[in-house]
Design a protein around this motif. Structure first.
Motif, mmCIF file in Angstrom:
data_model
loop_
_atom_site.group_PDB
_atom_site.id
_atom_site.type_symbol
_atom_site.label_atom_id
_atom_site.label_comp_id
_atom_site.label_asym_id
_atom_site.label_seq_id
_atom_site.Cartn_x
_atom_site.Cartn_y
_atom_site.Cartn_z
ATOM 1 N N VAL A 148 0.825 -1.203 0.000
ATOM 2 C CA VAL A 148 0.000 0.000 0.000
ATOM 3 C C VAL A 148 0.863 1.258 0.000
ATOM 4 C CG1 VAL A 148 -1.822 1.249 1.250
ATOM 5 C CG2 VAL A 148 -1.811 -1.253 1.247
ATOM 6 N N ASP A 149 0.513 2.181 -0.898
ATOM 7 C CA ASP A 149 1.146 3.504 -0.970
ATOM 8 C C ASP A 149 0.294 4.444 -0.120
ATOM 9 O OD1 ASP A 149 2.233 5.963 -1.611
ATOM 10 O OD2 ASP A 149 1.508 5.972 -3.670
ATOM 11 N N VAL A 150 0.859 4.915 0.987
ATOM 12 C CA VAL A 150 0.123 5.752 1.928
ATOM 13 C C VAL A 150 0.271 7.234 1.592
ATOM 14 C CG1 VAL A 150 -0.126 6.324 4.382
ATOM 15 C CG2 VAL A 150 0.481 4.016 3.718
ATOM 16 N N ASP A 151 1.427 7.625 1.079
ATOM 17 C CA ASP A 151 1.709 9.052 0.889
ATOM 18 C C ASP A 151 1.545 9.533 -0.557
ATOM 19 O OD1 ASP A 151 3.952 7.905 -0.248
ATOM 20 O OD2 ASP A 151 5.322 8.586 1.326
ATOM 21 N N GLY A 152 1.096 8.654 -1.459
ATOM 22 C CA GLY A 152 0.791 9.075 -2.816
ATOM 23 C C GLY A 152 1.983 9.251 -3.742
ATOM 24 N N ASP A 153 3.158 8.704 -3.341
ATOM 25 C CA ASP A 153 4.350 8.867 -4.193
ATOM 26 C C ASP A 153 4.521 7.723 -5.195
ATOM 27 O OD1 ASP A 153 5.210 6.763 -2.615
ATOM 28 O OD2 ASP A 153 7.001 7.782 -1.863
ATOM 29 N N GLY A 154 3.576 6.782 -5.215
ATOM 30 C CA GLY A 154 3.652 5.673 -6.155
ATOM 31 C C GLY A 154 4.496 4.506 -5.674
ATOM 32 N N LYS A 155 5.103 4.619 -4.481
ATOM 33 C CA LYS A 155 5.919 3.544 -3.906
ATOM 34 C C LYS A 155 5.233 2.997 -2.663
ATOM 35 C CE LYS A 155 9.742 5.989 -3.768
ATOM 36 N NZ LYS A 155 10.584 7.000 -4.075
ATOM 37 N N ALA A 156 5.370 1.691 -2.448
ATOM 38 C CA ALA A 156 4.746 1.057 -1.288
ATOM 39 C C ALA A 156 5.392 1.551 0.006
ATOM 40 C CB ALA A 156 4.877 -0.451 -1.387
ATOM 41 N N ASP A 157 4.544 1.843 0.989
ATOM 42 C CA ASP A 157 5.017 2.255 2.307
ATOM 43 C C ASP A 157 4.827 1.142 3.332
ATOM 44 O OD1 ASP A 157 5.635 5.116 1.710
ATOM 45 O OD2 ASP A 157 3.508 5.120 1.196
ATOM 46 N N ALA A 158 3.875 0.251 3.078
ATOM 47 C CA ALA A 158 3.597 -0.843 4.007
ATOM 48 C C ALA A 158 3.056 -2.041 3.235
ATOM 49 C CB ALA A 158 2.574 -0.402 5.051
ATOM 50 N N ARG A 159 3.243 -3.199 3.819
ATOM 51 C CA ARG A 159 2.697 -4.447 3.276
ATOM 52 C C ARG A 159 1.645 -4.923 4.280
ATOM 53 N NH1 ARG A 159 7.251 -7.690 1.096
ATOM 54 N NH2 ARG A 159 6.700 -6.424 -0.707
ATOM 55 N N VAL A 160 0.450 -5.180 3.782
ATOM 56 C CA VAL A 160 -0.667 -5.571 4.641
ATOM 57 C C VAL A 160 -0.997 -7.037 4.390
ATOM 58 C CG1 VAL A 160 -3.095 -5.139 5.213
ATOM 59 C CG2 VAL A 160 -1.588 -3.215 4.636
ATOM 60 N N GLN A 161 -1.093 -7.804 5.455
ATOM 61 C CA GLN A 161 -1.439 -9.224 5.338
ATOM 62 C C GLN A 161 -2.939 -9.349 5.074
ATOM 63 O OE1 GLN A 161 0.940 -12.063 7.668
ATOM 64 N NE2 GLN A 161 0.977 -10.477 9.254
ATOM 65 N N ILE A 162 -3.294 -10.193 4.098
ATOM 66 C CA ILE A 162 -4.724 -10.428 3.832
ATOM 67 C C ILE A 162 -5.093 -11.911 3.945
ATOM 68 C CG2 ILE A 162 -5.059 -8.303 2.503
ATOM 69 C CD1 ILE A 162 -4.940 -10.030 -0.075
ATOM 70 N N GLY A 163 -4.157 -12.730 4.431
ATOM 71 C CA GLY A 163 -4.445 -14.119 4.758
ATOM 72 C C GLY A 163 -4.667 -15.018 3.549
ATOM 73 N N PRO A 164 -5.081 -16.248 3.760
ATOM 74 C CA PRO A 164 -5.569 -16.798 5.025
ATOM 75 C C PRO A 164 -4.469 -17.066 6.076
ATOM 76 C CG PRO A 164 -5.591 -18.519 3.368
ATOM 77 C CD PRO A 164 -5.196 -17.232 2.673
ATOM 78 N N ALA A 165 -3.251 -17.341 5.647
ATOM 79 C CA ALA A 165 -2.174 -17.531 6.628
ATOM 80 C C ALA A 165 -1.658 -16.150 7.031
ATOM 81 C CB ALA A 165 -1.051 -18.359 6.031
ATOM 82 N N VAL A 166 -1.566 -15.929 8.334
ATOM 83 C CA VAL A 166 -1.115 -14.643 8.862
ATOM 84 C C VAL A 166 0.145 -14.886 9.684
ATOM 85 C CG1 VAL A 166 -1.732 -12.679 10.329
ATOM 86 C CG2 VAL A 166 -3.477 -13.763 8.903
ATOM 87 N N ARG A 167 1.203 -14.161 9.328
ATOM 88 C CA ARG A 167 2.488 -14.357 10.006
ATOM 89 C C ARG A 167 2.634 -13.426 11.200
ATOM 90 N NH1 ARG A 167 5.159 -14.804 4.324
ATOM 91 N NH2 ARG A 167 5.264 -17.054 4.161
ATOM 92 N N GLY A 168 3.375 -13.890 12.202
ATOM 93 C CA GLY A 168 3.720 -13.045 13.341
ATOM 94 C C GLY A 168 2.622 -12.950 14.384
ATOM 95 N N THR A 169 2.898 -12.145 15.398
ATOM 96 C CA THR A 169 1.966 -11.984 16.511
ATOM 97 C C THR A 169 1.762 -10.500 16.824
ATOM 98 O OG1 THR A 169 3.831 -12.285 18.025
ATOM 99 C CG2 THR A 169 2.466 -14.222 17.586
ATOM 100 N N ALA A 170 1.772 -9.658 15.813
ATOM 101 C CA ALA A 170 1.665 -8.206 16.025
ATOM 102 C C ALA A 170 0.379 -7.816 16.744
ATOM 103 C CB ALA A 170 1.781 -7.459 14.696
ATOM 104 N N LEU A 171 -0.740 -8.436 16.392
ATOM 105 C CA LEU A 171 -1.998 -8.079 17.059
ATOM 106 C C LEU A 171 -1.913 -8.385 18.550
ATOM 107 C CD1 LEU A 171 -4.697 -9.244 14.483
ATOM 108 C CD2 LEU A 171 -4.029 -6.896 15.036
ATOM 109 N N ARG A 172 -1.511 -9.582 18.889
ATOM 110 C CA ARG A 172 -1.385 -9.955 20.301
ATOM 111 C C ARG A 172 -0.405 -9.033 21.018
ATOM 112 N NH1 ARG A 172 2.224 -14.961 21.471
ATOM 113 N NH2 ARG A 172 3.742 -13.296 21.150
ATOM 114 N N ASP A 173 0.736 -8.795 20.391
ATOM 115 C CA ASP A 173 1.808 -8.065 21.051
ATOM 116 C C ASP A 173 1.533 -6.571 21.181
ATOM 117 O OD1 ASP A 173 3.006 -10.522 21.198
ATOM 118 O OD2 ASP A 173 4.452 -10.133 19.610
#
Length: 168
Positions: A70-95
């Motif tokens: 996802v490009d958040v600031d409109g510069d055409g480059k990705a700023d973040a990668r968002v998991q959409i599953g079904p497999a979800v890596r890590g424990t960011a929500l819990r942590d």
């Protein structure tokens, strides 16, 4: 506890992704105090609650651990990668939650299983509803969490809430 505690906590704690990430890369402790879980284990990395809105510029839906960039600031480059599953890596929500601590669990295995259960629930209730086709160019709106320095070039955001807009 998802609807009663988790989502309201994230809604209250989350900051705009660009703000949080800028502060996190310059002063992780300050970002952690404001957007993170201050009760984290001393040696574990900071995990931050974020709101992210932007345009999807790339999608990887071939993997079970599907993501959108996802490009958040409109510069055409990705700023973040968002998991959409079904497999979800890590424990960011819990942590990211300050009301769930390692010491609340019998052992490390129970704590890990709780983190996995969160990811499975997020997939079942939120991520499984998202479209999988023709994602590039669509808008994305996410409330979630990410761990600083997860080893990837892009921050990997795990959603607790997510919307993908209509095809452009």
């Amino acid at each position: 506890i998802w609807a009663a505690k988790v989502v309201p906590y994230l809604q209250q704690k989350a900051g705009a992704f660009a703000q949080v990430h800028t502060l996190a890369t310059t002063d992780p402790a300050a970002a952690g105090a404001k957007y993170g879980n201050a009760n984290k284990q001393a040696n574990s990395p900071w995990t931050f609650a974020v709101r992210l809105e932007g345009k999807i510029i790339a999608a990887n839906t071939q993997s079970r651990a599907a993501t959108v960039d996802v490009d958040v600031d409109g510069d055409g480059k990705a700023d973040a990668r968002v998991q959409i599953g079904p497999a979800v890596r890590g424990t960011a929500l819990r942590d990211s939650l300050d009301f769930i601590q390692f010491n609340d669990f019998t052992n490390q295995i129970d704590f890990a299983q709780f983190g996995k259960a969160f990811n499975a629930y997020a997939d079942k209730t939120v991520l499984s509803e998202l479209p999988r086709e023709a994602l590039e160019g669509r808008s994305a709106k996410v409330l979630g969490a990410y761990t600083l320095g997860s080893g990837q070039d892009l921050p990997l955001v795990t959603p607790a809430e997510a919307e993908i807009g209509p095809k452009p």
